[in-house]
Scaffold this motif. Structure first.
Motif, PDB file in Angstrom:
ATOM      1  N   ALA A  16      -3.624  -7.168  -9.318  1.00 51.23           N
ATOM      2  CA  ALA A  16      -3.670  -7.228 -10.779  1.00 51.23           C
ATOM      3  C   ALA A  16      -3.614  -5.854 -11.438  1.00 51.23           C
ATOM      4  O   ALA A  16      -3.493  -5.768 -12.662  1.00 51.23           O
ATOM      5  N   ARG A  17      -3.674  -4.786 -10.638  1.00 56.27           N
ATOM      6  CA  ARG A  17      -3.603  -3.446 -11.232  1.00 56.27           C
ATOM      7  C   ARG A  17      -2.252  -3.194 -11.900  1.00 56.27           C
ATOM      8  O   ARG A  17      -2.154  -2.394 -12.821  1.00 56.27           O
ATOM      9  N   ASP A  18      -1.226  -3.857 -11.418  1.00 56.23           N
ATOM     10  CA  ASP A  18       0.106  -3.712 -12.011  1.00 56.23           C
ATOM     11  C   ASP A  18       0.312  -4.843 -13.006  1.00 56.23           C
ATOM     12  O   ASP A  18       0.467  -5.998 -12.623  1.00 56.23           O
ATOM     13  N   ARG A  19       0.307  -4.515 -14.286  1.00 57.81           N
ATOM     14  CA  ARG A  19       0.413  -5.544 -15.326  1.00 57.81           C
ATOM     15  C   ARG A  19       1.773  -6.240 -15.297  1.00 57.81           C
ATOM     16  O   ARG A  19       1.881  -7.428 -15.601  1.00 57.81           O
ATOM     17  N   ILE A  20       2.813  -5.496 -14.951  1.00 54.67           N
ATOM     18  CA  ILE A  20       4.150  -6.099 -14.894  1.00 54.67           C
ATOM     19  C   ILE A  20       4.203  -7.154 -13.794  1.00 54.67           C
ATOM     20  O   ILE A  20       4.712  -8.258 -13.999  1.00 54.67           O
ATOM     21  N   ASN A 288       0.790  -2.798   2.192  1.00 54.91           N
ATOM     22  CA  ASN A 288       1.182  -1.636   2.989  1.00 54.91           C
ATOM     23  C   ASN A 288       0.018  -0.650   3.061  1.00 54.91           C
ATOM     24  O   ASN A 288      -0.335  -0.033   2.057  1.00 54.91           O
ATOM     25  N   PRO A 289      -0.596  -0.457   4.225  1.00 55.32           N
ATOM     26  CA  PRO A 289      -1.749   0.446   4.332  1.00 55.32           C
ATOM     27  C   PRO A 289      -1.433   1.876   3.911  1.00 55.32           C
ATOM     28  O   PRO A 289      -2.315   2.585   3.460  1.00 55.32           O
ATOM     29  N   ARG A 290      -0.199   2.320   4.051  1.00 54.26           N
ATOM     30  CA  ARG A 290       0.150   3.688   3.697  1.00 54.26           C
ATOM     31  C   ARG A 290       0.059   3.928   2.204  1.00 54.26           C
ATOM     32  O   ARG A 290      -0.016   5.083   1.759  1.00 54.26           O
ATOM     33  N   LEU A 291       0.083   2.837   1.427  1.00 54.77           N
ATOM     34  CA  LEU A 291      -0.024   2.974  -0.019  1.00 54.77           C
ATOM     35  C   LEU A 291      -1.431   2.688  -0.521  1.00 54.77           C
ATOM     36  O   LEU A 291      -1.661   2.588  -1.699  1.00 54.77           O
ATOM     37  N   ALA A 292      -2.372   2.529   0.415  1.00 52.14           N
ATOM     38  CA  ALA A 292      -3.722   2.157   0.025  1.00 52.14           C
ATOM     39  C   ALA A 292      -4.356   3.209  -0.867  1.00 52.14           C
ATOM     40  O   ALA A 292      -5.153   2.904  -1.759  1.00 52.14           O
ATOM     41  N   SER A 293      -4.046   4.506  -0.629  1.00 54.03           N
ATOM     42  CA  SER A 293      -4.624   5.564  -1.449  1.00 54.03           C
ATOM     43  C   SER A 293      -4.224   5.438  -2.906  1.00 54.03           C
ATOM     44  O   SER A 293      -4.922   5.899  -3.797  1.00 54.03           O
ATOM     45  N   HIS A 294      -3.088   4.806  -3.146  1.00 53.76           N
ATOM     46  CA  HIS A 294      -2.636   4.608  -4.526  1.00 53.76           C
ATOM     47  C   HIS A 294      -3.607   3.719  -5.294  1.00 53.76           C
ATOM     48  O   HIS A 294      -3.721   3.787  -6.502  1.00 53.76           O
ATOM     49  N   TYR A 295      -4.347   2.870  -4.553  1.00 51.15           N
ATOM     50  CA  TYR A 295      -5.263   1.933  -5.181  1.00 51.15           C
ATOM     51  C   TYR A 295      -6.719   2.374  -5.013  1.00 51.15           C
ATOM     52  O   TYR A 295      -7.640   1.612  -5.239  1.00 51.15           O
ATOM     53  N   GLY A 296      -6.877   3.589  -4.531  1.00 48.88           N
ATOM     54  CA  GLY A 296      -8.229   4.128  -4.433  1.00 48.88           C
ATOM     55  C   GLY A 296      -8.960   3.754  -3.163  1.00 48.88           C
ATOM     56  O   GLY A 296     -10.184   3.811  -3.079  1.00 48.88           O
ATOM     57  N   ALA A 297      -8.229   3.324  -2.097  1.00 52.91           N
ATOM     58  CA  ALA A 297      -8.884   2.926  -0.848  1.00 52.91           C
ATOM     59  C   ALA A 297      -9.409   4.166  -0.118  1.00 52.91           C
ATOM     60  O   ALA A 297      -8.820   5.223  -0.189  1.00 52.91           O
TER      61      ALA A 297
END
Length: 297
Positions: A16-20, A288-297
């Motif tokens: 839900a972080r991406d409104r689009i 994708n775990p490599r993008l987890a940092s984008h969501y604050g993981a």
């Protein structure tokens, strides 16, 4: 290092972080509901000849029938309500796309797991077959199959399964090769677990995330391919028109200014494909775990 996600709630929050993407998911849900409940919400059954009147043909959007019924999206050359035809067409397009994707997913996942775990000449043979299929355009393979098999819902499902399974096989094989080298697989072998148990109960659950993303995108691809084939006259029969066939039926009337016969089914098809692709893109980012940092993981 990526933090493991512990709940569906956390997954939903990240999505839900991406409104689009969230808007696309809502639009897709509405489209699915409209397709499922088409017989209930459609003003007319567009394929019941008793409800059609040739005098109502090619009415512009907002036009009224001789009986006083308003056609908000106009009518086609047979007097069918375009709104009703689009809702019924969505049922066919989505049904064919989803069914072919599920079956192709099952076949491709099994083939990819077998290739990765067996290795050797079995892996080489399977992957050469996959490479051979992927070297040809999907539409070319589908056209050849439908030219041989003929028209029909079952025929086009077979064609779509044939052109899709290789994508899943390649994706699963790549992920399974990584999982095969991990310690939990070695532990399962030391415990003398059977090969089917290791493959389908231990490795398979860990290759599902990338497979879900591919499957989501491939549903949109299957719908678009079916629409293309139907537009060319090799897909659905006239008795079961999908969105592609509706677009094809109105194409001949564009020159005469009857744009709505093709335009509105085209908008419905475009909205469906875009919504599915946006949802698939967000699923890829979240899973994708490599993008987890984008969501604050």
């Amino acid at each position: 290092m990526a933090v493991a996600r512990t709940s569906y709630g956390e997954f939903a929050a990240e999505f839900a972080r991406d409104r689009i993407a969230l808007g696309a998911l809502a639009a897709l849900a509405l489209i699915l509901l409209a397709a499922v409940f088409a017989p209930v919400i459609s003003p007319q059954n567009p394929y019941d000849l008793a409800q059609l009147d040739i005098l109502d043909s090619k009415l512009a959007p907002g036009g009224k029938s001789m009986a006083g019924m308003t056609f908000w999206l106009g009518t086609d050359d047979q007097g069918r309500d375009m709104l009703s035809a689009i809702l019924y067409g969505l049922r066919i397009s989505l049904g064919v796309g989803a069914l072919s994707t599920v079956v192709a997913l099952g076949i491709g996942m099994t083939v990819g797991l077998v290739a990765a775990y067996a290795g050797g000449w079995i892996d080489a043979l399977i992957m050469r077959l996959v490479d051979l299929q992927l070297s040809f355009p999907s539409i070319l393979i589908a056209l050849v199959l439908l030219a041989v098999l003929g028209q029909g819902v079952d025929k086009i499902v077979i064609a779509l399964i044939t052109v899709q399974w290789a994508y899943y096989a390649r994706t699963v094989r790549g992920a399974a090769l990584v999982e095969k080298r991990k310690e939990y697989v070695d532990a399962a072998r030391c415990l003398a677990f059977t090969t089917p148990r290791i493959v389908f109960r231990h490795i398979m659950p860990n290759v599902l995330p990338p497979l879900i993303v591919v499957a989501t995108v491939q549903v949109a691809h299957a719908i678009a391919l079916e629409a293309t084939l139907s537009f060319l006259g090799l897909g659905m029969p006239i008795t079961s028109p999908s969105l592609g066939l509706l677009i094809s039926n109105g194409f001949a009337h564009l020159i005469s200014g009857k744009y709505w016969i093709s335009f509105y089914p085209g908008v419905a098809l475009l909205a469906t494909i875009v919504a599915i692709n946006l949802v698939g893109d967000q699923l890829r980012d979240v899973l994708n775990p490599r993008l987890a940092s984008h969501y604050g993981a």
